[in-house]
Design an enzyme around this catalytic site. Structure first.
Site, PDB file in Angstrom:
ATOM      1  N   GLY A  31       0.792  -1.230   0.000  1.00  0.00           N
ATOM      2  CA  GLY A  31       0.000   0.000   0.000  1.00  0.00           C
ATOM      3  C   GLY A  31       0.819   1.272   0.000  1.00  0.00           C
ATOM      4  O   GLY A  31       0.277   2.349  -0.234  1.00  0.00           O
ATOM      5  N   CYS A 240     -27.903  -8.533 -15.888  1.00  0.00           N
ATOM      6  CA  CYS A 240     -27.333  -8.202 -17.201  1.00  0.00           C
ATOM      7  C   CYS A 240     -28.355  -8.536 -18.297  1.00  0.00           C
ATOM      8  O   CYS A 240     -28.930  -9.624 -18.303  1.00  0.00           O
ATOM      9  CB  CYS A 240     -26.050  -8.997 -17.427  1.00  0.00           C
ATOM     10  SG  CYS A 240     -25.427  -8.898 -19.125  1.00  0.00           S
ATOM     11  N   CYS A 243     -26.643 -11.646 -20.512  1.00  0.00           N
ATOM     12  CA  CYS A 243     -26.361 -12.978 -19.968  1.00  0.00           C
ATOM     13  C   CYS A 243     -27.151 -13.268 -18.696  1.00  0.00           C
ATOM     14  O   CYS A 243     -27.065 -14.358 -18.156  1.00  0.00           O
ATOM     15  CB  CYS A 243     -24.864 -13.146 -19.693  1.00  0.00           C
ATOM     16  SG  CYS A 243     -24.292 -12.311 -18.201  1.00  0.00           S
ATOM     17  N   CYS A 265     -23.024  -6.529 -18.623  1.00  0.00           N
ATOM     18  CA  CYS A 265     -21.779  -6.719 -17.881  1.00  0.00           C
ATOM     19  C   CYS A 265     -20.692  -5.814 -18.462  1.00  0.00           C
ATOM     20  O   CYS A 265     -20.496  -5.783 -19.678  1.00  0.00           O
ATOM     21  CB  CYS A 265     -21.281  -8.155 -18.004  1.00  0.00           C
ATOM     22  SG  CYS A 265     -22.364  -9.403 -17.312  1.00  0.00           S
ATOM     23  N   CYS A 271     -19.221 -11.935 -19.583  1.00  0.00           N
ATOM     24  CA  CYS A 271     -20.547 -11.946 -20.194  1.00  0.00           C
ATOM     25  C   CYS A 271     -20.595 -12.935 -21.365  1.00  0.00           C
ATOM     26  O   CYS A 271     -21.529 -13.729 -21.486  1.00  0.00           O
ATOM     27  CB  CYS A 271     -20.888 -10.531 -20.675  1.00  0.00           C
ATOM     28  SG  CYS A 271     -22.629 -10.293 -21.049  1.00  0.00           S
TER      29      CYS A 271
HETATM   30 ZN   LIG Z   1     -23.587 -10.254 -18.888  1.00  0.00          ZN
END
Ligand SMILES: [Zn+2]
Lengths: 285, 187
Positions: A31, A240, A243, A265, A271
């Site tokens: 970090g 989505c 999909c 997506c 997807c």
């Molecule tokens: Zn999708």
């Protein structure tokens, strides 16, 4: 075939050594932003030269390389970086997340969980999470060294009093191993939980700002929040359209001149793999 | 100039250093894991692994401290020819090389500053065999716990207590290496 007019992976060996040393210190201090002497690359800064330099320093000819730009493999930016390393490092490239050993990304973490053999390289525009509070580098360094992160919490709390919730939706700050506050790059905060405990190595490169930072595998990463306003990895409240996935980060796209919209997506590989497996959303043809 | 000075570098530097770096990076990212590293044939008493680490990371910008037996003419000449790294004492080095006992005490090395904790030395501890058992390790890079044969738990615990300052270690033996960054708790 590599283009022999260039050194392997374009950068000269001395530059790669310098970047490699910075990566090792980054892994040793998760970090923390390690300064490095960024080199000119044959592409504009907005194209992720920090990520490109990190990729150049870690790639071997045996790697399989994937590049995503806000989740998509086929944008000009992603195609250009992929072609660059095909030519200069002779690496195989892929769009399939699971087949890639090194993935360079701008603004997304793939939906499929990454595994121990993989490395995720982020392109970072502004590495300093405290920059909007304090423009002076000398001061932000001091704030990190003293763990003076109160102002950051104040800023997030101002969001809550103004909007009723934390409005920061991208580049949502995280704390690494209880020590350094880190900018995860402008990923949607939906992706923040994936940073925590990831099996893959995560490397962050900021070219213009000349910083490299890192998260080793299984590093503890927490999104900053408050007891009365816990962090929420929110996304659009739809499945989505293509999909039908209910667990992925979605982009809203305009479908036609009449203003029709659908949500799909943002991770196109995820997807397409779901569609190939027979999943269908309500907007799929 | 001795023949062995000219030999033993990377025959194909860009590719071999890329492979060697991935071994070093995997070792540093996953403390306690043991990795193969090859490509270098340094003079005695250096291991092949230590030679490959130095060829991969060192150059004219990285002062090196050679401790004990590692501080010999053959090693000095080999490093000068293949890396160009200047030699220095422990207090100003970026890398130190030698057997554990020769590298002591740890407080002799730069541990970084509060603003720049990365400006700390990396110690390449050469020669003791690496076994994935013994000391228990926990911390970033380790899922639950890992095990590694380590020389001096007390000294390493004191180093971890300095975090975010502190030293980072690369252990080399034969053609293998493992690493221990300052984040790791050892017991
Ligand atoms: Zn999708």
């Amino acid at each position: 075939m590599t283009d022999q007019a260039y050194n392997f992976a374009y950068l000269d060996e001395q530059t790669k050594r310098m970047i490699r040393r910075a990566i090792l210190k980054g892994l040793a201090i998760p970090g923390y932003q390690v300064p490095f002497a960024s080199r000119e690359m044959p592409m504009p800064y907005g194209w992720g030269t920090g990520g490109v330099q990190v990729s150049a320093a870690i790639l071997t000819p045996e790697d399989t390389f994937k590049v995503i730009d806000q989740g998509a493999d086929d944008t000009t930016n992603a195609v250009s970086i992929r072609t660059f390393f095909e030519r200069t490092a002779g690496v195989e490239t892929t769009t399939t997340t699971a087949d890639a050993s090194v993935i360079q990304t701008r603004h997304r973490i793939p939906e499929d969980p990454l595994s121990a053999g993989q490395i995720l390289v982020y392109q970072v525009p502004i590495p300093e999470p405290l920059r909007f509070l304090e423009p002076r580098e000398s001061e932000t360094r001091k704030m990190h060294s003293l763990e003076e992160y109160g102002l950051m919490h104040v800023k997030l709390y101002e969001d809550i009093s103004r909007h009723g919730h934390i409005a920061t939706a991208y580049a949502y700050p995280v704390k690494v191993e209880g020590r350094y506050v880190m900018d995860p790059s402008p990923i949607p905060k939906f992706d923040n939980p994936k940073l925590d405990g990831m099996e893959a190595i995560q490397l962050f490169g900021a070219g213009r700002e000349q910083r490299i930072y890192a998260l080793p595998p299984y590093t503890h990463v927490v999104s900053l929040d408050f007891e009365d306003h816990p962090f929420e990895a929110s996304k659009a409240d739809h499945p989505c359209g293509m999909c039908g996935a209910e667990d992925s980060y979605l982009d809203e796209v305009i479908m036609d001149d009449a203003g029709g919209r659908m949500f799909v997506c943002s991770d196109t590989d995820y997807c397409e793999a779901r569609q190939a497996a027979g999943h269908r959303g309500k907007d799929a043809a | 100039m001795q023949a062995e000075t000219l030999c033993g570098g990377f025959a194909d530097p860009a590719i071999q250093s890329a492979h060697a770096f991935r071994s070093v990076m995997e070792a540093m990212a996953r403390p306690g894991t043991i990795h193969d590293i090859s490509g270098a044939e340094p003079p005695a008493p250096l291991s092949k692994a230590a030679g490959a680490v130095l060829l991969t990371l060192c150059d004219s910008e990285t002062p090196i401290y050679l401790a004990g037996e590692a501080d010999c003419d053959a090693v000095r000449a080999w490093l000068a020819f293949h890396t160009g790294a200047p030699l220095t004492g422990p207090s100003h080095c970026m890398f130190a090389l030698g057997r554990w006992e020769a590298l002591m005490p740890l407080h002799a090395y730069p541990i970084g500053t509060p603003d720049y904790p990365d400006r700390s030395a990396t110690l390449v501890v050469d020669g003791a065999g690496l076994v994935a058992s013994g000391t228990t390790l926990t911390g970033p890079g380790i899922k639950d716990t890992a095990s590694l044969s380590l020389p001096d738990v007390g000294a390493l615990q004191a180093n971890t207590a300095l975090f975010p300052l502190g030293l980072d270690f690369i252990f080399t033996s034969g053609s293998q290496l493992a690493a221990l960054p300052r984040t790791i708790e050892v017991c």
